[in-house]
Design a protein around this motif. Structure first.
Motif, PDB file in Angstrom:
ATOM      1  N   VAL A 260       0.844  -1.202   0.000  1.00 31.46           N
ATOM      2  CA  VAL A 260       0.000   0.000   0.000  1.00 31.46           C
ATOM      3  C   VAL A 260       0.874   1.245   0.000  1.00 31.46           C
ATOM      4  CG1 VAL A 260      -1.910   1.195   1.153  1.00 31.46           C
ATOM      5  CG2 VAL A 260      -1.647  -1.287   1.429  1.00 31.46           C
ATOM      6  N   CYS A 261       0.496   2.207  -0.837  1.00 32.53           N
ATOM      7  CA  CYS A 261       1.261   3.459  -0.895  1.00 32.53           C
ATOM      8  C   CYS A 261       0.353   4.634  -1.239  1.00 32.53           C
ATOM      9  CB  CYS A 261       2.357   3.344  -1.963  1.00 32.53           C
ATOM     10  SG  CYS A 261       3.515   4.730  -1.975  1.00 32.53           S
ATOM     11  N   GLY A 262       0.636   5.792  -0.649  1.00 32.93           N
ATOM     12  CA  GLY A 262      -0.039   7.035  -1.007  1.00 32.93           C
ATOM     13  C   GLY A 262       0.979   8.019  -1.544  1.00 32.93           C
ATOM     14  N   HIS A 263       0.539   9.257  -1.775  1.00 35.79           N
ATOM     15  CA  HIS A 263       1.440  10.240  -2.383  1.00 35.79           C
ATOM     16  C   HIS A 263       2.568  10.675  -1.445  1.00 35.79           C
ATOM     17  CE1 HIS A 263      -0.406  13.637  -0.174  1.00 35.79           C
ATOM     18  NE2 HIS A 263      -1.584  13.133  -0.479  1.00 35.79           N
ATOM     19  N   GLY A 264       3.660  11.174  -2.049  1.00 38.47           N
ATOM     20  CA  GLY A 264       4.782  11.688  -1.279  1.00 38.47           C
ATOM     21  C   GLY A 264       4.359  12.921  -0.505  1.00 38.47           C
ATOM     22  N   ALA A 265       5.167  13.321   0.475  1.00 38.69           N
ATOM     23  CA  ALA A 265       4.811  14.434   1.369  1.00 38.69           C
ATOM     24  C   ALA A 265       3.356  14.290   1.811  1.00 38.69           C
ATOM     25  CB  ALA A 265       5.031  15.782   0.690  1.00 38.69           C
ATOM     26  N   PRO A 266       3.039  13.163   2.466  1.00 40.48           N
ATOM     27  CA  PRO A 266       1.633  12.825   2.722  1.00 40.48           C
ATOM     28  C   PRO A 266       0.962  13.756   3.725  1.00 40.48           C
ATOM     29  CG  PRO A 266       3.067  11.356   3.936  1.00 40.48           C
ATOM     30  CD  PRO A 266       3.960  12.177   3.055  1.00 40.48           C
TER      31      PRO A 266
ATOM     32  N   VAL B  25       4.309   1.378   2.306  1.00 43.50           N
ATOM     33  CA  VAL B  25       5.471   2.176   1.900  1.00 43.50           C
ATOM     34  C   VAL B  25       5.035   3.622   1.636  1.00 43.50           C
ATOM     35  CG1 VAL B  25       6.689   0.205   0.880  1.00 43.50           C
ATOM     36  CG2 VAL B  25       5.209   1.597  -0.584  1.00 43.50           C
ATOM     37  N   ASN B  26       5.975   4.548   1.750  1.00 46.08           N
ATOM     38  CA  ASN B  26       5.721   5.949   1.378  1.00 46.08           C
ATOM     39  C   ASN B  26       7.055   6.678   1.283  1.00 46.08           C
ATOM     40  OD1 ASN B  26       5.084   8.974   1.883  1.00 46.08           O
ATOM     41  ND2 ASN B  26       3.089   8.070   1.475  1.00 46.08           N
ATOM     42  N   ASP B  27       7.126   7.573   0.305  1.00 43.66           N
ATOM     43  CA  ASP B  27       8.351   8.316   0.067  1.00 43.66           C
ATOM     44  C   ASP B  27       8.662   9.380   1.120  1.00 43.66           C
ATOM     45  OD1 ASP B  27       9.863   7.429  -1.960  1.00 43.66           O
ATOM     46  OD2 ASP B  27       9.337   8.981  -3.411  1.00 43.66           O
ATOM     47  N   GLY B  28       7.626   9.859   1.854  1.00 44.69           N
ATOM     48  CA  GLY B  28       7.841  11.000   2.735  1.00 44.69           C
ATOM     49  C   GLY B  28       8.092  12.244   1.897  1.00 44.69           C
TER      50      GLY B  28
ATOM     51  N   GLY C 289      -0.554  -3.962  -5.883  1.00 47.14           N
ATOM     52  CA  GLY C 289      -0.195  -2.633  -5.404  1.00 47.14           C
ATOM     53  C   GLY C 289      -1.473  -1.848  -5.187  1.00 47.14           C
ATOM     54  N   ILE C 290      -1.698  -1.372  -3.965  1.00 48.30           N
ATOM     55  CA  ILE C 290      -2.896  -0.568  -3.686  1.00 48.30           C
ATOM     56  C   ILE C 290      -2.462   0.883  -3.517  1.00 48.30           C
ATOM     57  CG2 ILE C 290      -4.903  -0.243  -2.200  1.00 48.30           C
ATOM     58  CD1 ILE C 290      -4.659  -3.167  -1.357  1.00 48.30           C
ATOM     59  N   VAL C 291      -2.892   1.712  -4.462  1.00 48.93           N
ATOM     60  CA  VAL C 291      -2.551   3.135  -4.426  1.00 48.93           C
ATOM     61  C   VAL C 291      -3.721   3.871  -3.767  1.00 48.93           C
ATOM     62  CG1 VAL C 291      -2.039   5.177  -5.821  1.00 48.93           C
ATOM     63  CG2 VAL C 291      -1.174   2.930  -6.531  1.00 48.93           C
ATOM     64  N   VAL C 292      -3.437   4.613  -2.703  1.00 54.70           N
ATOM     65  CA  VAL C 292      -4.509   5.335  -2.009  1.00 54.70           C
ATOM     66  C   VAL C 292      -4.246   6.838  -2.021  1.00 54.70           C
ATOM     67  CG1 VAL C 292      -5.144   3.410  -0.488  1.00 54.70           C
ATOM     68  CG2 VAL C 292      -3.391   5.020   0.255  1.00 54.70           C
ATOM     69  N   ASP C 293      -5.320   7.625  -2.151  1.00 60.22           N
ATOM     70  CA  ASP C 293      -5.256   9.091  -2.059  1.00 60.22           C
ATOM     71  C   ASP C 293      -4.223   9.684  -3.015  1.00 60.22           C
ATOM     72  OD1 ASP C 293      -6.356  11.422  -0.794  1.00 60.22           O
ATOM     73  OD2 ASP C 293      -4.503  11.651   0.329  1.00 60.22           O
ATOM     74  N   CYS C 294      -4.151   9.160  -4.214  1.00 57.78           N
ATOM     75  CA  CYS C 294      -3.127   9.614  -5.147  1.00 57.78           C
ATOM     76  C   CYS C 294      -3.642   9.419  -6.572  1.00 57.78           C
ATOM     77  CB  CYS C 294      -1.854   8.809  -4.934  1.00 57.78           C
ATOM     78  SG  CYS C 294      -0.528   9.270  -6.044  1.00 57.78           S
TER      79      CYS C 294
ATOM     80  N   SER D 132       3.138   9.574 -10.804  1.00 58.25           N
ATOM     81  CA  SER D 132       4.350  10.333 -10.474  1.00 58.25           C
ATOM     82  C   SER D 132       4.354  10.814  -9.019  1.00 58.25           C
ATOM     83  CB  SER D 132       4.491  11.534 -11.412  1.00 58.25           C
ATOM     84  OG  SER D 132       3.387  12.392 -11.253  1.00 58.25           O
ATOM     85  N   ARG D 133       3.143  10.977  -8.438  1.00 59.31           N
ATOM     86  CA  ARG D 133       3.099  11.453  -7.046  1.00 59.31           C
ATOM     87  C   ARG D 133       3.519  10.378  -6.033  1.00 59.31           C
ATOM     88  NH1 ARG D 133      -1.771  14.420  -4.826  1.00 59.31           N
ATOM     89  NH2 ARG D 133      -0.249  15.397  -3.445  1.00 59.31           N
TER      90      ARG D 133
END
Ligand SMILES: [Mn+2]
Length: 329
Positions: free
Chosen positions: A23-29, A54-57, A86-91, A95-96
């Motif tokens: 699971v991942c959302g956008h960077g600078a969450p 996971v998340n980029d921060g 891969g579950i993409v949330v709030d994005c 690229s985000r």
């Protein structure tokens, strides 16, 4: 919205049938993003799935820091394939996801999101622009999959909702279904008074001083239709690195009589030599902050958006003020 759109069957199947999920959302969450990731993680756990978050921060706001304890830095090589969901949330755009897209491009993808703009990517999609937060969509996944909502999950879902609704302030007509979900979350143990203090309390003292300084710097343009303020390099030393006063600033300035849009100019921490601009538009005007931001490669919602452009505060201010006059009522 008369009723809440339910998750499509292929989204439910993708979760039920997956071998494992990331699971991942956008960077600078923001709060909705990290709480979507956290509540999705608990859902996968309840279903007995192997999962990774996971998340980029980076994780600049105090209310998003907790997620770091649950994140995996490096995924094992052997799971980077189509068997992994891969579950993409709030994005709304790949690229985000930042560097995490290097993982996600290998996966089968399910996207759960409430942004109205963006790219049509992923194998299964549950997109509801009318939903005020992504966490409310994850609430719907719990219901549809018959997973019991624990107090912890309910708190994550509420906090995402609280962030994106400005603690109920941005709800408009047709919010009955949303409020019925909130009532259910309260039944699951969420205490709204406690949550308000958890989300908004505990500010460093420097935040109050910083807020005062930002108010002193407010300038008015176009007969008060545009109000702007800005931060300066010295502010970090004077008020402390974690003094964040932007929410207070937006809250105060968008209530000024006759204002249509508020711009807050920030020194970009992510991009040397660039200026970040936060945009908030007044409740009673047609100014679309998200559309305006997209003119400069930014994005967001009608009432709240942001953009980052190369250049000093003075240069970017000049650019924005020149452009904005074509968009005022
Ligand atoms: Mn959101």
């Amino acid at each position: 919205m008369k009723s809440f759109p339910l998750p499509p069957q292929n989204v439910l199947d993708s979760i039920l049938n997956c071998k494992r999920a990331v699971v991942c959302g956008h960077g600078a969450p923001d709060g909705d993003c990290v709480n979507s990731v956290a509540s999705m993680g608990l859902l996968l756990k309840a279903l007995g799935k192997e999962y990774y978050l996971v998340n980029d921060g980076p994780f600049f706001r105090p209310e998003v820091e907790f997620i770091q304890d649950y994140l995996t830095e490096e995924l094992p090589e052997d799971i980077l394939n189509k068997e992994t969901l891969g579950i993409v949330v709030d994005c709304s755009t790949p690229s985000r996801l930042g560097t995490k897209w290097n993982y996600f491009k290998n996966f089968t993808l399910t996207v759960v999101d409430h942004h109205s703009s963006g790219e049509d990517f992923g194998d299964a999609r549950y997109i509801v622009p009318d939903s005020i937060s992504t966490t409310l969509l994850i609430y719907q996944l719990y219901k549809a999959l018959g997973v019991t909502m624990t107090k912890e999950a309910a708190q994550y879902i509420f906090r995402g909702f609280a962030t994106d609704s400005g603690y109920f302030k941005f709800l408009h007509d047709g919010s009955g279904p949303t409020l019925r979900i909130v009532a259910d979350l309260a039944d699951c143990g969420v205490v709204l008074n406690d949550e308000y203090h958890y989300i908004s309390g505990g500010k460093p003292f420097g935040t109050v001083r910083f807020f005062g300084e930002l108010l002193n710097r407010v300038e008015s343009f176009y007969n008060g239709k545009v109000l702007i303020s800005h931060e300066e390099k010295e502010d970090f030393d004077r008020f402390g690195d974690n003094a964040r006063a932007s929410d207070d600033l937006y809250g105060t300035l968008t209530l000024v009589k006759g204002v249509q849009v508020v711009f807050f100019f920030k020194i970009s921490k992510r991009c040397e030599g660039a200026t970040e601009v936060g945009i908030r538009s007044n409740h009673n005007c047609s100014f679309d902050a998200g559309k305006f931001a997209s003119l400069f490669g930014g994005g967001g919602h009608a009432k709240a958006a942001g953009l980052t452009v190369e250049g000093s505060y003075e240069e970017v201010k000049e650019m924005i003020l020149t452009k904005v006059k074509d968009y005022l009522d």
